[in-house]
Structures are given as structure tokens and as C-alpha cells.
Design an enzyme around this catalytic site. Structure first.
Site, mmCIF file in Angstrom:
data_model
loop_
_atom_site.group_PDB
_atom_site.id
_atom_site.type_symbol
_atom_site.label_atom_id
_atom_site.label_comp_id
_atom_site.label_asym_id
_atom_site.label_seq_id
_atom_site.Cartn_x
_atom_site.Cartn_y
_atom_site.Cartn_z
ATOM 1 N N ASP A 301 1.599 -7.867 5.397
ATOM 2 C CA ASP A 301 1.361 -8.239 3.954
ATOM 3 C C ASP A 301 0.884 -7.309 3.063
ATOM 4 O OD1 ASP A 301 1.726 -9.615 1.668
ATOM 5 O OD2 ASP A 301 0.099 -11.052 1.955
ATOM 6 N N CYS A 341 5.550 -6.202 -1.978
ATOM 7 C CA CYS A 341 5.148 -6.762 -3.249
ATOM 8 C C CYS A 341 5.642 -5.740 -4.550
ATOM 9 C CB CYS A 341 3.996 -7.402 -3.433
ATOM 10 S SG CYS A 341 2.388 -6.415 -3.077
#
Length: 400
Positions: A301, A341
Site C-alpha cells: 500500500d 493511490c
């Protein structure tokens, strides 16, 4: 009071006419009338066709941010009340509202305004001059809408300290709006408790957009050995722990993040099974591989490797490298959760990059699911920048 009128050049405004939220500086032919930066102006096409109203700022390349497509709509308190209540009603229908993003800028037709709710506290991020002038009304109307549902907001904190404000000719600011309160706020998400540091944490203090992606990894982590890379305050690692993982190692380059993650593990009684280390992920993954480590589940992530079109090539290298390294550390038949992201790393490019990484290390990927950001960060189809989070879960199978 007369209102200034911005007229587009012939052939310009294609994105705007397709529903996009912005008018760029190079799309405007003329502005008739007087205005100050942050004022509402009327927008018309070259032939006088009405396109709506938005607020203007000559300091910004995004010259006008649209508030309405109705040229005659006053941008007054009643209008803002309608926008805020629409946003709140949408959250009540689509997500767990104990902690959620209540206003997501352009996707809620309040450009430049972000408001997160953490339990009974609001964190406000105002990123554009025009919306900054309307900030206090928006906050008051939001508190009023929540009060009607029996929710009392005990404090509001402003985190308008993003660099993007400088591009709007604004100073970066942070601090209390109203009475001071304890800025360490406890929330519960997916059954996991967290202390959110709204004063000094990244952005507004906690990344709510991954809420249901964190939940999605829980079922894979029972009795598993898990590696969570770029763990930040430990959210994926703690979801793995609470789901019954045998052992979880969370890695982050920030000692502050590791300290907060460790505190969160203790808060959940997971400190024996969920450990955090302060290391550079790019340096750690080759070391783990050299030591022969293997994991049932690897989670990647990372922060956005690119915040502009110009750095996409380097970002692709970064995503390919960590995915390649991550796949090598997954046991045959184990699972990889990986995400980006960055808005500029498109779905197609991210997918292609993961595929290249798999081919390079002779792994076959079996897709479990593809997900994106939680519904409190809605994707507005005419505003590409509102779609930024890409999240895959794969089973990783050795070629044999």
C-alpha cells in the site's frame, strides 16, 4: 450587484461541457466586469451559451471551479445547505458513518473542500480560495444536518496545510476552528480501534478510502503469516491481526508512523502477533528474499509514486519493482494485495505494470478481486481526478 462573466474561446471547454468541474486559464477568451479572486463568476461559451457559475482565481491554472450548471443559481447559504445535506444523505445510504469522508470536493460539487468525520470530530481541508470564503457556512450547515440525526460534533480542526494552497496564492494553515480539544481521536473501523492524530498525521490524519479494502483482506489472513509494506499507522496489518493471522510484520520508513502503529496494536491487544519495524521497503524486500522468507499474504500500500504526468515513467519503475519483489516473497498459492493511490497511474497502466512484474519473476496471477476507493470518496465520471485508488487481490502461483 453585477457579476463578472467569463467567456470561453471558440472550441475550448470540451471537458467542462462533458460534465467536468474546471475551466483552465488558457480556455478563457475574456472576462467582462469587475471581480476579486475567490468571487463567483458566470461562465458562457464563445457564442453566449450559458454554462453555469463558479469561483475564479487568477493565481491558479484552474481559473474557474464550477459550483452549478445553472447560470441563474445564487451561491448563497440555501444553496450550500442543499449541497451539504445531499453529501450527508449520500453517506448515510452508502457507508458506515461512524468515521467517513463527508465531503469529497468536486465529486460532491463543492470544489476544493474536503471534510472527514472521525467519531465526533470533523477535520476540514480547504484547498481553493473561493471555497475557503464559504468554509464557515459549510461547516455550520454540516453540523446542523448531523445534529438532526442525533450526532453532536465536539470539535473541528483545520488541516489546510497542503502545498497545493500555494498554487492558489493562499497560505498553508492548520489549527482549531472553535474551541480546542484533544487532537488524538479514537475511532473504530471494521472492528479495529485506532488512535487518529488529526493534528500531525498525514493529510487529515487517517486514510478512510481503504476502509472496505482492508476488510476484504481479513478473510485471507486467518492463520496466515503476513507482511504489510508501507503500513503507515498499521491499518492493513491490524485488520490481518484481528482476522486471526499467526504473525504480522508491518513496515514503514517513518518512525512516527511505526510508533503510532505499535500504539494501535496495543489498543487492540494484538502486540504479540502484530509487530512493526522502521525500514525502507525498497531496501528491506531484497533482504527478506535473500534470507529465504516467505509469506502467506503480502500487502503493498505505497504512497503515490507520482503526483504529475511528468514523473509517470519513474512511478512505473517503482510500482514494478515493489510488485516484483512482493510476488517473490509470496508462498506458492499465497496472496498479494497491491494498490496505487495516484490518479496519474491509470487503471490500464497499473494493470499492465503488475502483469510485467509477474512475467519477470515467472509467476502466474489469479485475480481474486479488483476494488477501488470506498463509496464515501465517490468517483464522478466526468471528473477523472476523482478516480484515483486501484486495489487488486491476486493469488500468486509459481510457474511449474
Amino acid at each position: 450587484m453585477s457579476i463578472a462573466v467569463a467567456v470561453l474561446k471558440k472550441g475550448e471547454g470540451r471537458a467542462l461541457k462533458s460534465g467536468g468541474p474546471w475551466v483552465y486559464d488558457n480556455e478563457i477568451a475574456s472576462i467582462m466586469g469587475n471581480f476579486e479572486n475567490g468571487d463567483i463568476v458566470i461562465v458562457r461559451d464563445f457564442d453566449g451559451y450559458p454554462l453555469g457559475r463558479g469561483f475564479i482565481n487568477t493565481n491558479s491554472k484552474i481559473r474557474i471551479r464550477m459550483m452549478t450548471r445553472n447560470e441563474n443559481q445564487e451561491i448563497d447559504r440555501e444553496f450550500l445547505k442543499m449541497r451539504v445535506r445531499d453529501a450527508w444523505e449520500y453517506r448515510k445510504k452508502t457507508v458506515d458513518i461512524s468515521s467517513c469522508r463527508v465531503i469529497f470536493g468536486e465529486a460532491d460539487f463543492l470544489p476544493g473542500m474536503v471534510i472527514d468525520k472521525f467519531s465526533d470530530v470533523l477535520v476540514v481541508q480547504s484547498l481553493a480560495l473561493g471555497i475557503d470564503k464559504l468554509k464557515m457556512i459549510i461547516i455550520e450547515e454540516l453540523k446542523s444536518a448531523m445534529a438532526e440525526d442525533g450526532i453532536t460534533i465536539r470539535g473541528v480542526y483545520e488541516r489546510s496545510d497542503a502545498k497545493v494552497r500555494l498554487q492558489e496564492g493562499m497560505e498553508r494553515v492548520k489549527g482549531f476552528i472553535g474551541e480546542p480539544f484533544d487532537t488524538k481521536v479514537q475511532i473504530v473501523e471494521n472492528g479495529v480501534k485506532y488512535i487518529v492524530d488529526i493534528e500531525d498525521g498525514q493529510k487529515t490524519g487517517f486514510f478512510l478510502d481503504q476502509k472496505y479494502n482492508r476488510l476484504a483482506i481479513q478473510r485471507l489472513c486467518k492463520d496466515a503469516k503476513v507482511l504489510d509494506c508501507f503500513t503507515h499507522t498499521g491499518s492493513f496489518a491490524l485488520n490481518a491481526g484481528i482476522a486471526g493471522a499467526k504473525s504480522v510484520t508491518g513496515v514503514d520508513a517513518s518512525q512516527l508512523a511505526v510508533d503510532q502503529a505499535t500504539e494501535n496494536a496495543e489498543l487492540n491487544g494484538l502486540e504479540k502477533r502484530v509487530k512493526f519495524i522502521c525500514e525502507d521497503v525498497f531496501e528491506l524486500l531484497p533482504k527478506l528474499e535473500a534470507e529465504g522468507e516467505k509469506y502467506d499474504v503480502v500487502i503493498l500500500d505505497p504512497p503515490a509514486f507520482t503526483k504529475s504526468k511528468n514523473s509517470i515513467k519513474n512511478a512505473v519503475k517503482g510500482y514494478r519493482e515493489i510488485n516484483l519483489r512482493g510476488m517473490k516473497l509470496v508462498k506458492d498459492g499465497g496472496y498479494l494485495a497491491t494498490c496505487s493511490c495516484s490518479h496519474f497511474m491509470s487503471y490500464e497502466l497499473f494493470t499492465q505494470t503488475i502483469g510485467q512484474a509477474a512475467r519477470n519473476v515467472h509467476k502466474r496471477l489469479r485475480q481474486v478481486e479488483y476494488r477501488t476507493q470506498a463509496a464515501d470518496h465517490p468517483i464522478l465520471w466526468s471528473a477523472d481526478e476523482s478516480y484515483y485508488l486501484k486495489f487488486y487481490i491476486f493469488q500468486v502461483i509459481d510457474e511449474k
